[in-house]
Design an enzyme around this catalytic site. Structure first.
Site, PDB file in Angstrom:
ATOM      1  N   TRP A 102       0.823  -1.221   0.000  1.00 55.88           N
ATOM      2  CA  TRP A 102       0.000   0.000   0.000  1.00 55.88           C
ATOM      3  C   TRP A 102       0.848   1.257   0.000  1.00 55.88           C
ATOM      4  O   TRP A 102       0.517   2.237  -0.681  1.00 55.88           O
ATOM      5  CB  TRP A 102      -0.989  -0.006   1.160  1.00 55.88           C
ATOM      6  N   ASP A 173      -0.808   6.666   6.562  1.00 51.21           N
ATOM      7  CA  ASP A 173      -1.972   5.920   6.072  1.00 51.21           C
ATOM      8  C   ASP A 173      -2.313   4.894   7.154  1.00 51.21           C
ATOM      9  O   ASP A 173      -1.685   3.846   7.248  1.00 51.21           O
ATOM     10  CB  ASP A 173      -1.620   5.234   4.747  1.00 51.21           C
ATOM     11  N   LYS A 197     -12.443  -0.842   7.759  1.00 48.97           N
ATOM     12  CA  LYS A 197     -11.801  -1.852   8.604  1.00 48.97           C
ATOM     13  C   LYS A 197     -12.173  -1.616  10.069  1.00 48.97           C
ATOM     14  O   LYS A 197     -12.896  -2.405  10.661  1.00 48.97           O
ATOM     15  CB  LYS A 197     -10.288  -1.822   8.386  1.00 48.97           C
TER      16      LYS A 197
HETATM   17  N1  PMP Z   1      -4.176   1.821   2.365  1.00 49.68           N
HETATM   18  C1  PMP Z   1      -4.254   0.693   3.097  1.00 49.68           C
HETATM   19  C2  PMP Z   1      -3.305   0.491   4.239  1.00 49.68           C
HETATM   20  C3  PMP Z   1      -5.219  -0.268   2.781  1.00 49.68           C
HETATM   21  O1  PMP Z   1      -5.293  -1.391   3.503  1.00 49.68           O
HETATM   22  C4  PMP Z   1      -6.107  -0.048   1.703  1.00 49.68           C
HETATM   23  C5  PMP Z   1      -7.189  -1.017   1.331  1.00 49.68           C
HETATM   24  N2  PMP Z   1      -7.147  -2.257   1.813  1.00 49.68           N
HETATM   25  C6  PMP Z   1      -5.960   1.127   0.966  1.00 49.68           C
HETATM   26  C7  PMP Z   1      -5.006   2.048   1.337  1.00 49.68           C
HETATM   27  C8  PMP Z   1      -6.855   1.408  -0.195  1.00 49.68           C
HETATM   28  O2  PMP Z   1      -8.110   1.724   0.269  1.00 49.68           O
HETATM   29  P1  PMP Z   1      -9.375   1.922  -0.693  1.00 49.68           P
HETATM   30  O3  PMP Z   1      -9.705   0.613  -1.286  1.00 49.68           O
HETATM   31  O4  PMP Z   1     -10.394   2.461   0.249  1.00 49.68           O
HETATM   32  O5  PMP Z   1      -8.975   2.937  -1.717  1.00 49.68           O
END
Ligand code: PMP
Length: 361
Positions: A102, A173, A197
């Site tokens: 991520w 994040d 989450k």
């Molecule tokens: N950052 C992290 C740490 C994530 O776990 C996720 C999704 N699992 C995201 C960003 C992306 O999130 P989204 O699907 O809401 O764009």
């Protein structure tokens, strides 16, 4: 239907009392005769609910007064764009710490909006994975900000120590770790988290931003991503994700009733320790992350005999333990055990794993 424990990484399971309350008041919210999702975000009754949700989040995280809390659209990935658009003036550079998939994706997206310095901190030794200690991160003293992901949802890596950036705004994040343990918000310039989450349903993203970082957005920033506009309009510049905001409010109340973040952190610690112990006690399963950096929210594990993966997944599903398939990037299994996962769910998984091992040795 017998009880199901859902280990999905997100959208993840929500607390049962929250879902029951939402169900109970779904058609007639607070005597209005309407569902909360049918009401104007500008109605007094909705605004009162929205303000309480923010106040509860502020209380749960001890958010200082010089921080704005924004209720945004766009998910985590929306913030991958919004952060550089708002915090990276033309001609400056931002540091991106990469410790998993991520943070890598965040860095790749940010490159569309400015000069990005990628700092890879993962180390691999004979299949064992670790990361560079935050004190050793080569952060640029004149970066516009430093971005990192304290809990990598896919890789199962968690960095507990908050890096010292010597005045450079720290951006985190926290999509998969927010509200799971206490953090000192004052150490951060900005924190963001997709809701799906530990907060509520998808469609909502929380941004917590220090006020002095507002007002420097790039000219091309879309209005719905502009933090200053959002802050000046109490996150209602356009129609916010009203139902997700309401549900997040119920989750915040649930967490407060439970004793707050400190209380849930203890439970999270116990749940994670139970599962890691089961993995480490067995030579049938393994987790290859340095114990110091193991995630308490997302626990990947691999069967040593990968030919049993499909069998493990179909039998666990049949036993009511769902969504255990690991992310396609890393394979194997992954148990996401966010705040809403009760300890009984982790115990049921451990029991299943031990029985499966006995049957398939
Ligand atoms: N950052 C992290 C740490 C994530 O776990 C996720 C999704 N699992 C995201 C960003 C992306 O999130 P989204 O699907 O809401 O764009």
């Amino acid at each position: 239907m017998s009880e199901v424990f859902n280990f999905c990484a997100g959208p993840a399971m929500l607390p049962t009392p929250v879902m029951a309350k939402a169900q109970h008041e779904f058609l007639n919210w607070q005597g209005t005769g309407s569902s909360v999702m049918e009401l104007s975000h500008r109605s007094g009754i909705y605004i009162a609910m929205a303000e309480k949700a923010e106040a509860d989040l502020r209380e749960l995280m001890s958010i200082p007064d010089n921080y704005k809390v924004l209720f945004c659209h766009g998910g985590g990935r929306g913030q991958f764009s919004a952060v550089p658009l708002n915090l990276l003036p033309t001609g400056q550079t931002a540091d991106y710490i990469v410790d998993g998939s991520w943070s890598k994706a965040a860095a790749a997206e940010a490159k569309n909006f400015g000069d990005i310095n990628v700092i890879n901190i993962t180390k691999e030794d004979n299949g064992n994975i670790s990361v560079l200690n935050p004190t050793e991160w080569p952060i640029s003293p004149n970066a516009a900000y430093v971005h990192y992901c304290p809990n990598e949802t896919v890789n199962g890596i968690e960095i507990n120590e908050i890096p010292e950036t010597n005045g450079v705004p720290l951006v985190a994040d926290m999509s998969s770790t927010i509200l799971s343990h206490e953090v000192d918000v004052s150490k951060f310039g900005l924190i963001y988290a997709g809701a799906q989450k530990n907060i509520g349903p998808s469609g909502l993203t929380i941004v917590i931003v220090r006020e002095d970082l507002l007002g420097h957005a790039q000219i091309a920033t879309p209005c719905i991503m502009n933090y200053k506009l959002a802050a000046d309009n109490d996150s209602m510049y356009n129609t916010p994700p009203t139902y997700a905001w309401y549900l997040a409010g119920l989750v915040f109340q649930w967490l407060k009733d439970l004793g707050g973040v400190k209380a849930i952190a203890k439970i999270n610690q116990t749940k994670a320790a139970l599962l890691y112990q089961a993995i480490d006690d067995s030579d049938f399963y393994q987790n290859t992350i340095d114990t110091k950096y193991r995630s308490k929210m997302n626990i990947p594990f691999w069967l040593k005999d990968e030919s049993l993966n499909d069998k493990f997944l179909s039998e666990s599903e049949a036993a009511g333990l769902t969504a255990l398939k690991g992310h396609r990037i890393v394979g194997g299994m992954r148990a996401s055990i966010y705040n809403a996962m009760p300890i009984e769910g982790v115990q049921a998984l451990v029991d299943f794993m031990q029985q499966f091992e006995k049957r398939n040795r």
